[in-house]
Design a protein around this motif. Structure first.
Motif, short mmCIF file in Angstrom:
data_model
loop_
_atom_site.label_atom_id
_atom_site.label_comp_id
_atom_site.label_asym_id
_atom_site.label_seq_id
_atom_site.Cartn_x
_atom_site.Cartn_y
_atom_site.Cartn_z
N ALA A 1 18.44 -15.66 18.84
CA ALA A 1 19.81 -15.74 18.29
C ALA A 1 19.89 -14.67 17.41
O ALA A 1 21.07 -13.80 17.40
CB ALA A 1 20.13 -17.02 17.67
N ASP B 1 20.20 -11.37 19.48
CA ASP B 1 21.44 -11.26 20.03
C ASP B 1 22.61 -10.88 19.33
O ASP B 1 23.55 -10.18 19.86
CB ASP B 1 21.70 -12.68 20.89
N LEU B 2 22.71 -11.23 18.13
CA LEU B 2 23.69 -11.08 17.12
C LEU B 2 23.72 -9.55 16.73
O LEU B 2 24.73 -8.92 16.36
CB LEU B 2 23.70 -11.88 16.02
N ASP B 3 22.37 -8.94 16.49
CA ASP B 3 22.32 -7.59 16.11
C ASP B 3 20.69 -7.33 16.59
O ASP B 3 19.78 -7.43 16.04
CB ASP B 3 22.31 -7.76 14.63
N LEU C 1 25.89 -18.70 18.93
CA LEU C 1 24.46 -18.50 18.92
C LEU C 1 23.92 -19.39 17.69
O LEU C 1 22.89 -19.97 17.92
CB LEU C 1 24.11 -17.32 18.71
N ILE C 2 24.53 -19.36 16.45
CA ILE C 2 24.07 -19.93 15.29
C ILE C 2 24.54 -21.44 15.20
O ILE C 2 23.61 -22.36 15.44
CB ILE C 2 24.25 -19.39 13.83
N LEU D 1 21.19 -22.59 18.10
CA LEU D 1 20.20 -22.69 17.16
C LEU D 1 20.34 -24.09 16.31
O LEU D 1 19.49 -24.65 16.23
CB LEU D 1 20.44 -21.65 16.26
N LYS E 1 17.55 -8.25 7.78
CA LYS E 1 18.98 -7.48 7.06
C LYS E 1 19.49 -8.50 6.05
O LYS E 1 20.01 -7.93 5.08
CB LYS E 1 19.76 -7.09 8.24
N TYR F 1 21.14 -16.12 6.97
CA TYR F 1 22.33 -16.98 7.51
C TYR F 1 21.96 -18.21 6.85
O TYR F 1 20.81 -18.92 7.28
CB TYR F 1 22.28 -17.15 9.16
#
Lengths: 97, 97
Positions: free
Chosen positions: A61, A64-66, B49-50, B54, B80, B83
């Motif tokens: 995940a 996929d997002l970054d 995705l999250i 997930l 980075k 979440y």
């Protein structure tokens, strides 16, 4: 190698465990449990579902997002306790508190 | 209903956002984005995705390990940013910091 790290950190592990429910360290290369405070059935379940399935889903995940980002750790808060997961290359650590 | 909660908490949201990168609140019942600080493409990706993949994987892992337990929250630490996910029944909140 992993075994010597575990031995060298035994005192730290003991200190941390005073405030935790338990822990599992899995050897990712050969897919075995390096050390655990739980019995084999529970340890295998945690390694398979948390270190295996869930870490793979989280890493996928995040990427996929970054595509330039990567997973570092995972905290799974549940009604009963919290799983804290450090997915390293050679091994994965799960501490339950 | 969700919209009025969002309006009522606008001041809190603004305060929290001083120390965060952004946020997304998704409406789980109708699968839409209730409010977001990101553009639609990024928001949809995070929700899918999250909040989708997930959270489902985490909830299923937690219940598989202990059928009387349930997921409360999820923190995904990346290189980075982090979440932070609060998966409620009617809505899911993701804060990125």
């Amino acid at each position: 190698m992993l075994e010597s790290v575990i031995r060298r950190n035994a005192e730290n592990t003991e200190r941390i465990m005073k405030n935790a429910v338990g822990y599992v360290v899995s050897n990712n290369a050969i897919g075995t449990i390096a050390i655990s405070s739980f019995d084999t059935t529970v340890s295998v379940g945690i390694v398979k579902l948390i270190c295996g399935v869930l870490v793979a889903a989280a890493r996928s995940a995040v990427r996929d997002l970054d595509s330039t980002n990567d997973l570092c750790f995972l905290r799974v808060g549940t009604r009963k306790f919290e799983y804290m997961v450090a997915p390293e290359t050679e091994f994965s650590i799960v501490v339950i508190q």
